[in-house]
Design a protein around this motif. Structure first.
Motif, PDB file in Angstrom:
ATOM      1  N   TYR A 313      29.943  35.401 -49.122  1.00  0.00           N
ATOM      2  CA  TYR A 313      29.454  36.031 -47.883  1.00  0.00           C
ATOM      3  C   TYR A 313      30.321  37.228 -47.497  1.00  0.00           C
ATOM      4  CZ  TYR A 313      26.876  31.624 -47.237  1.00  0.00           C
ATOM      5  OH  TYR A 313      26.038  30.532 -47.387  1.00  0.00           O
ATOM      6  N   ARG A 314      31.219  37.623 -48.373  1.00  0.00           N
ATOM      7  CA  ARG A 314      32.183  38.703 -48.120  1.00  0.00           C
ATOM      8  C   ARG A 314      33.075  38.384 -46.918  1.00  0.00           C
ATOM      9  NH1 ARG A 314      28.453  43.772 -48.215  1.00  0.00           N
ATOM     10  NH2 ARG A 314      27.087  43.199 -49.909  1.00  0.00           N
ATOM     11  N   LEU A 315      33.459  37.131 -46.847  1.00  0.00           N
ATOM     12  CA  LEU A 315      34.425  36.707 -45.823  1.00  0.00           C
ATOM     13  C   LEU A 315      35.748  36.403 -46.513  1.00  0.00           C
ATOM     14  CD1 LEU A 315      32.088  34.278 -43.839  1.00  0.00           C
ATOM     15  CD2 LEU A 315      33.061  36.418 -42.956  1.00  0.00           C
ATOM     16  N   PRO A 316      36.870  36.758 -45.917  1.00  0.00           N
ATOM     17  CA  PRO A 316      38.161  36.478 -46.553  1.00  0.00           C
ATOM     18  C   PRO A 316      38.388  34.970 -46.646  1.00  0.00           C
ATOM     19  CG  PRO A 316      38.472  37.281 -44.314  1.00  0.00           C
ATOM     20  CD  PRO A 316      37.014  37.414 -44.607  1.00  0.00           C
ATOM     21  N   PRO A 317      38.787  34.476 -47.833  1.00  0.00           N
ATOM     22  CA  PRO A 317      38.924  33.025 -47.994  1.00  0.00           C
ATOM     23  C   PRO A 317      40.091  32.438 -47.230  1.00  0.00           C
ATOM     24  CG  PRO A 317      39.597  34.171 -49.985  1.00  0.00           C
ATOM     25  CD  PRO A 317      39.035  35.213 -49.069  1.00  0.00           C
ATOM     26  N   ASP A 318      41.130  33.237 -47.009  1.00  0.00           N
ATOM     27  CA  ASP A 318      42.323  32.677 -46.355  1.00  0.00           C
ATOM     28  C   ASP A 318      42.889  33.707 -45.377  1.00  0.00           C
ATOM     29  OD1 ASP A 318      44.351  30.980 -45.726  1.00  0.00           O
ATOM     30  OD2 ASP A 318      45.565  31.449 -47.487  1.00  0.00           O
ATOM     31  N   PRO A 319      42.158  34.003 -44.313  1.00  0.00           N
ATOM     32  CA  PRO A 319      42.616  35.052 -43.392  1.00  0.00           C
ATOM     33  C   PRO A 319      43.890  34.641 -42.663  1.00  0.00           C
ATOM     34  CG  PRO A 319      40.759  33.850 -42.464  1.00  0.00           C
ATOM     35  CD  PRO A 319      40.930  33.353 -43.855  1.00  0.00           C
ATOM     36  N   VAL A 320      44.740  35.618 -42.436  1.00  0.00           N
ATOM     37  CA  VAL A 320      46.013  35.366 -41.754  1.00  0.00           C
ATOM     38  C   VAL A 320      46.205  36.460 -40.704  1.00  0.00           C
ATOM     39  CG1 VAL A 320      48.523  35.331 -42.033  1.00  0.00           C
ATOM     40  CG2 VAL A 320      47.075  34.271 -43.774  1.00  0.00           C
ATOM     41  N   THR A 321      46.640  36.076 -39.527  1.00  0.00           N
ATOM     42  CA  THR A 321      46.993  37.062 -38.512  1.00  0.00           C
ATOM     43  C   THR A 321      48.217  37.825 -38.996  1.00  0.00           C
ATOM     44  OG1 THR A 321      46.196  35.574 -36.799  1.00  0.00           O
ATOM     45  CG2 THR A 321      47.611  37.373 -36.086  1.00  0.00           C
ATOM     46  N   PRO A 322      48.112  39.138 -39.198  1.00  0.00           N
ATOM     47  CA  PRO A 322      49.224  39.875 -39.810  1.00  0.00           C
ATOM     48  C   PRO A 322      50.518  39.772 -39.022  1.00  0.00           C
ATOM     49  CG  PRO A 322      47.307  41.312 -39.526  1.00  0.00           C
ATOM     50  CD  PRO A 322      46.975  40.003 -38.886  1.00  0.00           C
ATOM     51  N   THR A 323      50.403  39.575 -37.715  1.00  0.00           N
ATOM     52  CA  THR A 323      51.613  39.521 -36.891  1.00  0.00           C
ATOM     53  C   THR A 323      52.290  38.147 -36.953  1.00  0.00           C
ATOM     54  OG1 THR A 323      50.135  39.019 -35.062  1.00  0.00           O
ATOM     55  CG2 THR A 323      50.899  41.281 -35.234  1.00  0.00           C
ATOM     56  N   ARG A 324      51.647  37.198 -37.652  1.00  0.00           N
ATOM     57  CA  ARG A 324      52.168  35.824 -37.660  1.00  0.00           C
ATOM     58  C   ARG A 324      53.579  35.739 -38.245  1.00  0.00           C
ATOM     59  NH1 ARG A 324      49.534  30.785 -40.928  1.00  0.00           N
ATOM     60  NH2 ARG A 324      50.283  32.015 -42.655  1.00  0.00           N
ATOM     61  N   ASN A 325      53.873  36.622 -39.215  1.00  0.00           N
ATOM     62  CA  ASN A 325      55.157  36.533 -39.908  1.00  0.00           C
ATOM     63  C   ASN A 325      56.244  37.433 -39.310  1.00  0.00           C
ATOM     64  OD1 ASN A 325      54.038  34.712 -41.730  1.00  0.00           O
ATOM     65  ND2 ASN A 325      53.173  36.375 -42.965  1.00  0.00           N
TER      66      ASN A 325
END
Ligand code: SF4
Ligand code: SF4
Length: 354
Positions: A313-325
């Motif tokens: 479905y063109r959805l990212p399989p493992d999305p992460v909030t970039p600011t998390r790290n």
């Protein structure tokens, strides 16, 4: 009293929270297994929110003529054609092709009663939608309008194809995920993006300065700047409607209840039950997407039941909030800086002794 809605005794109406109940997290559960690709959600969203019309054209590679979410497409119905899919047809196709019963569509197709649609189809109001007052903003015939809902076509399985020619359409109405940990909000330097009293994520047009930081931060590629004024735009989960105790326009317009709106806890429980039904119906690749509060964005306020992997479905399989790290990165940077400083001091001390 508990009514049956969306296929089971799962939706408590009386005493349940209504939109406009501050402190309750509301969201969307999009069950793609019953989406028919009518695009009523896209149109209702544009009409209610005044999203500018866009010139669409046949792309030549898909019947999807919207293309993607963007500043002028707050809902996007994806049409994905899969060739040679044997034994993985979507709910409704295989069984209908065999003359059997398709979960979620069968009763209407048989002239009977479809869970969650019945009262509207009979000229009444569908259970589960009784919270919401009459809605003057959408045409008669939408849910709760007292006009018969259209029959649910069983078009996927209307004609049986030889197995070697089997294909299926995957249709899915995508939207902003209203992330628990929303990267767009975290990077916004002006405070234009905020979390509402319903835990949804909204952009204030008059505060946005058009810097575009949110655009690059969003792990789903949802938010976009509009060329006409440079501001960033996306779904508000119809914040104005919720404050008036109305459900979002797309959910109201969806004729198959593919888009379901309500308190997030309740939607998650309903989605888990629905997933069991779909898996039992012979869809081994069916899965929930965005429902896990332990994922990289802390779970979504808008989550999905997909019939295949997210990448399809063109959805990212493992999305992460970039600011998390960021906190961890600062810790590492601090440790490196400390080690460097200690080295400099040690070198200086050695030099002095000599
Ligand atoms: S990060 Fe993207 S998906 Fe999440 S709330 Fe912001 S715009 Fe929506
Ligand atoms: S989600 Fe509902 S309204 Fe949108 S295209 Fe699918 S069936 Fe139509």
């Amino acid at each position: 009293m508990t009514h049956s809605a969306h296929g089971g005794d799962r939706l408590t109406l009386d005493g349940g929270p209504k939109p406009g109940t501050a402190g309750v997290r509301f969201g969307f559960f999009t069950d793609t297994s019953v989406c028919i690709g009518c695009k009523a959600c896209e149109v209702a969203c544009k009409v209610w929110n005044g999203v500018p019309a866009t010139q669409t054209a046949f792309t030549g590679h898909s019947l999807d003529n919207t293309g993607a979410l963007g500043a002028d497409a707050w809902r996007h119905v994806a049409f994905i054609e899969q060739d040679g899919v044997v034994g993985r047809d979507p709910v409704g196709r295989t069984q209908a092709a065999e003359g059997g019963r398709a979960p979620g569509r069968t009763q209407a197709a048989e002239g009977g009663r479809a869970p969650g649609r019945t009262q509207a189809a009979e000229g009444g109001r569908a259970p589960g939608l009784e919270w919401f007052g009459d809605d003057p903003g959408l045409p008669e015939g939408a849910h709760g309008g007292g006009v018969a809902a259209p029959a649910i076509p069983v078009f996927h399985g209307a004609e049986a194809a030889p197995q070697d020619q089997a294909f299926r359409w995957l249709m899915s109405s995508d939207v902003c995920k209203h992330c628990t940990s929303a990267a767009c909000l975290e990077v916004c330097p002006t405070g234009a993006i905020f979390t509402t009293e319903f835990s949804t994520v909204v952009v204030q047009d008059d505060v946005c300065n058009g810097c575009g930081y949110c655009v690059t931060a969003c792990p789903y590629g949802v938010i976009e700047r509009r060329a006409a004024d440079g501001g960033a735009y996306k779904c508000t989960l119809c914040y104005d409607r919720m404050r008036a105790s109305l459900q979002p326009a797309c959910a109201k317009a969806c004729p198959t209840d593919s888009i379901q709106f309500g308190p997030l806890d309740e939607l998650r429980a309903r989605a888990a039950d629905r997933l069991d039904e779909v898996l039992e119906a012979g869809q081994p690749t069916a899965q929930l997407y965005g429902a896990d509060p332990d994922d990289g964005v802390g779970g979504n306020g808008a989550f999905f039941l997909l019939l295949d992997d997210p990448e399809v479905y063109r959805l990212p399989p493992d999305p992460v909030t970039p600011t998390r790290n960021i906190a961890a990165m600062w810790k590492v940077a601090g440790a490196v800086a400390g080690a460097l400083a200690a080295g400099v001091v040690a070198a200086f001390a050695g030099e002095v002794r000599r």
